[in-house]
Design an enzyme around this catalytic site. Structure first.
Site, PDB file in Angstrom:
ATOM      1  CD  GLU A 124      -3.323   3.887  -1.196  1.00 42.63           C
ATOM      2  OE1 GLU A 124      -2.346   3.442  -1.817  1.00 42.63           O
ATOM      3  OE2 GLU A 124      -4.368   3.214  -1.025  1.00 42.63           O
ATOM      4  CG  ASP A 181      -8.910   5.762   1.345  1.00 39.23           C
ATOM      5  OD1 ASP A 181      -7.836   5.761   1.985  1.00 39.23           O
ATOM      6  OD2 ASP A 181      -8.959   5.844   0.097  1.00 39.23           O
TER       7      ASP A 181
END
Length: 379
Positions: free
Chosen positions: A136, A71
């Site tokens: 994250e 991400d």
């Protein structure tokens, strides 16, 4: 026109997938396809709306886990970018795109390094693993922390973990993170009694009550740090109170603050000492604590030594060991007893418009990772 190196080609393919947190957009399947082809066993681990996977090659021996995230943070206004953020663009030796440095370049380097290492050493000692999440950059509630819980349930404890966060400052490999400070946040609510400013005797002003206590918290010496960590810091990030009217004493104050703490104190120490200071000032208060991560440190040992030696061999740099900066997913992995280091490209442009990575550094990083594998797993 030169052909893209394998690492550059994979980095471009990952950047082109607009995986704004917590979305993955097919990045993990792209990695899994490559890892399946060289003998990795894959566990798809979806928690909530988050895709994660655990991949491992080998049946016995110590585990080196490559950890990272697919991400990326939002782009902000795309009109401010020189090039479309999800259309990877190579200009003057730099590759531009969201995630180029944080951390799709590292993911590509990990995969290619392992491919090359396995081709050279198909019967290597030990086990190689990947722990990859798409959570994250966001709230980090259904990502690495959940995978770690799953690993512990399976009685799988990696001996070593390399997190691909962009650790470098000026040149690839000049800094590695061998620890991080802990992060403890808190929302404090101080109760008062609302009233008219002309009649303070009938009210209790929470702003006045809180000011001296907050000042005491800011001047408190929480510890003196140690050879690996600076002293613990306390910072107030928000204070809010009042109705907006000039003639009303507010009934409540809210303050938000954060500790970045060393290994000299625990989060429980900080909570207790904070409450003692607030009690000494006679406040009527409530505290809502949030522990984002404990401090951790990997002292010099097999993993740190291998990382330092690999950087020196590939780049000629004497790397610096550092615990500076924010938090990373290493905070979830280290409590298992795993040795953790963070090693990735230069971090100067991360989370910014026109995020970029030096193209040559992608191959340098690949070579560092491959050399580290050899130092750990080739007798």
């Amino acid at each position: 026109m030169y052909a893209d190196s394998p690492t550059l080609a994979l980095t471009k393919a990952l950047i082109s997938r607009a995986s704004v947190t917590p979305q993955d957009k097919g990045c993990q399947e792209l990695m899994i396809e490559r890892l399946n082809a060289i003998g990795f066993d894959i566990e798809h681990l979806r928690f909530g709306d988050v895709d994660n996977f655990w991949a491992v090659r080998g049946d016995s021996g110590p585990i080196l886990c490559f950890a990272g995230h697919t991400d990326v943070v939002p782009t902000g206004p795309e009109s401010q970018w020189s090039y479309p953020p999800f259309n990877p663009t190579a200009i003057d030796g730099q590759l531009y795109g969201r995630g180029a440095a944080d951390m799709k370049g590292s993911l590509a380097a990990m995969v290619v390094a392992v491919e090359q290492f396995v081709a050279d050493h198909p019967n290597h000692d030990g086990r190689i693993a990947f722990l990859i999440t798409s959570d994250e950059e966001g709230i980090a509630a259904n990502g690495t922390v959940k995978v770690v819980n799953w690993l512990q349930e399976q009685n799988i404890i990696p001996e070593f973990c390399l997190v691909g966060e962009p650790s470098s400052t000026a040149r690839c490999g000049d800094v590695i993170k061998n620890g991080r400070r802990g992060s403890l946040g808190c929302t404090m609510t101080v109760k008062g009694k609302q009233g008219h400013v002309a009649y303070p005797q009938f009210a209790r002003n929470p702003i006045h009550s809180a000011m001296s206590a907050i000042a005491a918290l800011t001047t408190e010496v929480w510890d003196h740090g140690n050879q690996f960590f600076p002293s613990t810091s306390f910072q107030v990030s928000n204070i809010n109170s009042g109705t907006g009217a000039t003639n009303v004493i507010p009934g409540e104050l809210t303050a938000v603050f954060n500790f970045r703490f060393s290994t000299e104190v625990t989060d429980q120490d900080l909570r207790q000492r904070t409450e003692a200071i607030l009690d000494a000032h006679g406040l009527d208060y409530t505290l809502d604590w949030k522990l984002s991560g404990q401090a951790f440190l990997t002292q010099e040992g097999r993993l740190v030594d291998a990382a330092v030696a690999s950087i020196l061999e590939v780049t000629g740099l004497e790397t610096e060991l550092s615990t500076a900066g924010g938090t990373s997913d290493g905070r979830f992995i280290a409590p298992m007893g795993t040795q953790v280091v963070e090693l990735g490209p230069v971090n100067a442009s991360i989370h910014q418009v026109d995020e970029n990575v030096n193209i040559a550094d992608l191959d340098i990083l690949t070579n560092i990772y491959q050399t580290l594998l050899a130092k750990l797993f080739i007798p």
